[in-house]
Scaffold this active site. Structure first.
Site, PDB file in Angstrom:
ATOM      1  N   HIS A 123     -58.888  37.602   0.893  1.00 37.88           N
ATOM      2  CA  HIS A 123     -58.656  36.513  -0.065  1.00 37.88           C
ATOM      3  C   HIS A 123     -57.474  35.693   0.460  1.00 37.88           C
ATOM      4  CE1 HIS A 123     -57.129  34.783  -3.858  1.00 37.88           C
ATOM      5  NE2 HIS A 123     -58.346  34.948  -4.341  1.00 37.88           N
ATOM      6  N   ASP A 200     -54.752  45.561  -0.525  1.00 37.98           N
ATOM      7  CA  ASP A 200     -54.965  44.637  -1.641  1.00 37.98           C
ATOM      8  C   ASP A 200     -56.098  45.233  -2.480  1.00 37.98           C
ATOM      9  OD1 ASP A 200     -55.780  42.703  -3.378  1.00 37.98           O
ATOM     10  OD2 ASP A 200     -56.041  41.123  -1.885  1.00 37.98           O
ATOM     11  N   GLN A 203     -59.577  43.964  -6.257  1.00 38.20           N
ATOM     12  CA  GLN A 203     -60.980  44.134  -6.677  1.00 38.20           C
ATOM     13  C   GLN A 203     -61.396  45.603  -6.627  1.00 38.20           C
ATOM     14  OE1 GLN A 203     -62.663  41.760  -7.972  1.00 38.20           O
ATOM     15  NE2 GLN A 203     -61.683  39.895  -7.237  1.00 38.20           N
ATOM     16  N   LYS A 226     -57.599  41.596 -13.923  1.00 41.48           N
ATOM     17  CA  LYS A 226     -58.908  41.986 -13.381  1.00 41.48           C
ATOM     18  C   LYS A 226     -59.281  43.406 -13.787  1.00 41.48           C
ATOM     19  CE  LYS A 226     -58.469  39.116  -9.199  1.00 41.48           C
ATOM     20  NZ  LYS A 226     -59.261  37.933  -9.503  1.00 41.48           N
ATOM     21  N   CYS A 364     -61.939  31.484  -2.792  1.00 42.37           N
ATOM     22  CA  CYS A 364     -60.626  31.641  -2.139  1.00 42.37           C
ATOM     23  C   CYS A 364     -60.732  32.546  -0.919  1.00 42.37           C
ATOM     24  CB  CYS A 364     -59.569  32.175  -3.102  1.00 42.37           C
ATOM     25  SG  CYS A 364     -59.302  31.121  -4.504  1.00 42.37           S
TER      26      CYS A 364
HETATM   27  N1  C6P Z   1     -59.741  36.705  -6.810  1.00 42.91           N
HETATM   28  C1  C6P Z   1     -61.851  35.782  -7.588  1.00 42.91           C
HETATM   29  O1  C6P Z   1     -62.537  35.094  -8.341  1.00 42.91           O
HETATM   30  P1  C6P Z   1     -54.486  36.898  -8.607  1.00 42.91           P
HETATM   31  O2  C6P Z   1     -54.953  35.465  -8.646  1.00 42.91           O
HETATM   32  O3  C6P Z   1     -53.077  37.011  -8.093  1.00 42.91           O
HETATM   33  O4  C6P Z   1     -54.719  37.625  -9.870  1.00 42.91           O
HETATM   34  O5  C6P Z   1     -55.438  37.652  -7.545  1.00 42.91           O
HETATM   35  C2  C6P Z   1     -55.515  37.191  -6.229  1.00 42.91           C
HETATM   36  C3  C6P Z   1     -56.533  37.992  -5.462  1.00 42.91           C
HETATM   37  C4  C6P Z   1     -56.096  38.793  -4.434  1.00 42.91           C
HETATM   38  N2  C6P Z   1     -56.949  39.572  -3.752  1.00 42.91           N
HETATM   39  C5  C6P Z   1     -58.256  39.608  -4.037  1.00 42.91           C
HETATM   40  C6  C6P Z   1     -59.156  40.524  -3.264  1.00 42.91           C
HETATM   41  C7  C6P Z   1     -58.763  38.809  -5.073  1.00 42.91           C
HETATM   42  O6  C6P Z   1     -60.058  38.852  -5.365  1.00 42.91           O
HETATM   43  C8  C6P Z   1     -57.889  37.963  -5.793  1.00 42.91           C
HETATM   44  C9  C6P Z   1     -58.388  37.052  -6.881  1.00 42.91           C
HETATM   45  C10 C6P Z   1     -60.370  35.905  -7.842  1.00 42.91           C
HETATM   46  O7  C6P Z   1     -62.349  36.387  -6.652  1.00 42.91           O
HETATM   47  C11 C6P Z   1     -59.743  34.561  -8.024  1.00 42.91           C
HETATM   48  S1  C6P Z   1     -59.915  33.523  -6.620  1.00 42.91           S
END
Ligand code: C6P
Length: 406
Positions: A123, A200, A203, A226, A364
């Site tokens: 991401h 990370d 997910q 999430k 993203c």
């Molecule tokens: N992915 C998606 O729709 P934040 O925005 O900080 O809560 O998470 C960022 C982020 C970091 N790593 C991974 C693997 C992610 O999937 C995400 C966020 C969302 O897939 C928003 S783009």
């Protein structure tokens, strides 16, 4: 143990929404999950009954709020099996946590010419902060390639590791492909090379048990929203020794021990990394979300979501022109797809009119889209409250739009 899905659904008021006259079927869970009533109530309760700043006051409410906030930290500690609760740093989300780490780790450990390894399926939040850090520290960013199924090519990872590799920063689960990466193997290889690893898990934690000690992770991040928790919350886990060695990133209240105009000494963990008033109600709400997940049992959640993923994959593949992007052997409940040459935005907009919420775009993760030579995908991602009936509606919706486009 089979879960009582109707009972779970009743705990999510938003699932009763009617969108353009159709019942909502929400498949955008990888972007953010809905919150059970108990999480919403917990946040409200904090503002109605506990509201006070933490770690500062001698008064009753401040003590109550501090206790609830620190209990939430302990819930996270148990959930990820960290050795100490002070290894859990509350942040604004996964992005906030990675930026914190990139800055503190960069300042503390990276010298010119040092290397960090990420992967093609990251991401943007796990790419850009490292690029910025490499620019500041004159370090080198290396990237593990993927194959056409959307899996890491491990032999290439082996070749990228060098004596200069300070850190490997990879996602546990790809948000755009659903691939579950072999974290135990990556960690073992990184450690054998004398490198550290950051995972990370934005997910992952909502689908899979992430045990930081069993996996021997050095750092791990995730977002609260999430995993059925409030927005604006997240976690950076780090091993005590490493966090103690690292310089803080942000300065301000709470992260100090003493301040004079000549010099500042820093507070102990975890406060050294939590400058300013944190998202108190949100973090307490995250503790409640973790209770929700733990009471259902992550193994039960995972096996139900696997069932949904298998069912949806089979049904999707019956649709003529369907192309699934991300066909790894080991996947979480995320399906990225395209149908014929229908633009994802057009399909997504038409599905929305049927009450079917999917995400469209590059998610993203532009380097993944470049790898597959596509501008973006549609993405359906499942949570514990989704049902096969909803998937049937989605499949009918996709088929209908496909027919309309001829
Ligand atoms: N992915 C998606 O729709 P934040 O925005 O900080 O809560 O998470 C960022 C982020 C970091 N790593 C991974 C693997 C992610 O999937 C995400 C966020 C969302 O897939 C928003 S783009």
């Amino acid at each position: 143990m089979p879960l009582n899905i109707p009972n779970i659904r009743e705990q999510f008021p938003i699932l009763e929404s009617v969108i353009y006259g159709k019942p909502l079927a929400y498949f955008d869970n990888a972007a953010t999950m809905h919150k059970p009533r108990r999480v919403v109530n917990k946040v409200t309760e904090v503002y109605e009954k506990l509201n006070s700043n933490i770690h500062r006051g001698v008064h009753y409410l401040s003590n109550q709020a501090t206790t609830a906030y620190e209990e939430a930290r302990q819930k996270v500690q148990l959930f990820i099996n960290a050795t100490h609760s002070h290894e859990v740093i509350f942040t604004s989300g996964a992005t906030g946590a990675i930026n914190l780490l990139a800055n503190s780790f960069g300042e503390s450990y990276m010298k010119p010419g040092d290397e960090i390894i990420i992967s093609t399926m990251e991401h943007h939040s796990n790419i850009v902060p490292w690029q910025m850090m490499c620019k500041r520290r004159k370090a080198v960013l290396k990237v593990i390639p993927i194959n056409k199924n959307g899996e890491l090519i491990l032999e290439e990872f082996d070749k990228l590791l060098s004596p200069k590799t300070k850190l490997v920063a990879v996602s546990y689960v790809s948000n755009a492909l659903g691939t579950i990466n072999p974290i135990a193997e990556l960690t073992q290889k990184a450690h054998a090379n004398g490198s550290l690893i950051m995972v990370d898990a934005a997910q992952a934690v909502q689908h899979i048990k992430v045990d930081v000690q069993a996996l021997d992770l050095d750092f791990m991040v995730f977002s609260g929203h999430k995993i059925y928790g409030p927005t604006g919350t997240g976690v950076l886990y780090g091993k005590e020794k490493l966090l103690n060695e690292m310089e803080p990133w942000q300065g301000g209240g709470e992260m100090i021990k003493t301040v004079t105009f000549e010099e500042t000494t820093y507070n102990e963990l975890p406060f050294k990394f939590e400058a300013g008033t944190p998202n108190i109600a949100g973090c307490i709400g995250l503790g409640e979300a973790i209770d929700f997940v733990s009471e259902l049992g992550l193994e039960n959640i995972q096996s139900y979501e696997d069932e949904l993923l298998d069912y949806a994959t089979k049904e999707f593949l019956k649709i003529p022109g369907m192309r699934i992007i991300g066909t790894a052997d080991n996947k979480a409940s995320v399906i990225s797809f395209l149908v014929n040459n229908i633009h994802p935005f057009d399909m997504g907009t038409m599905l929305d009119k049927m009450g079917l919420a999917v995400r469209t775009g590059h998610h993203c993760a532009q380097p993944i889209m470049d790898f597959f030579g596509i501008p973006g995908t549609l993405r359906a991602s499942f949570a514990v409250y989704n049902t096969k009936d909803e998937i049937d509606r989605l499949v009918q919706g996709i088929s209908k739009v496909t027919q309309m486009f001829g």
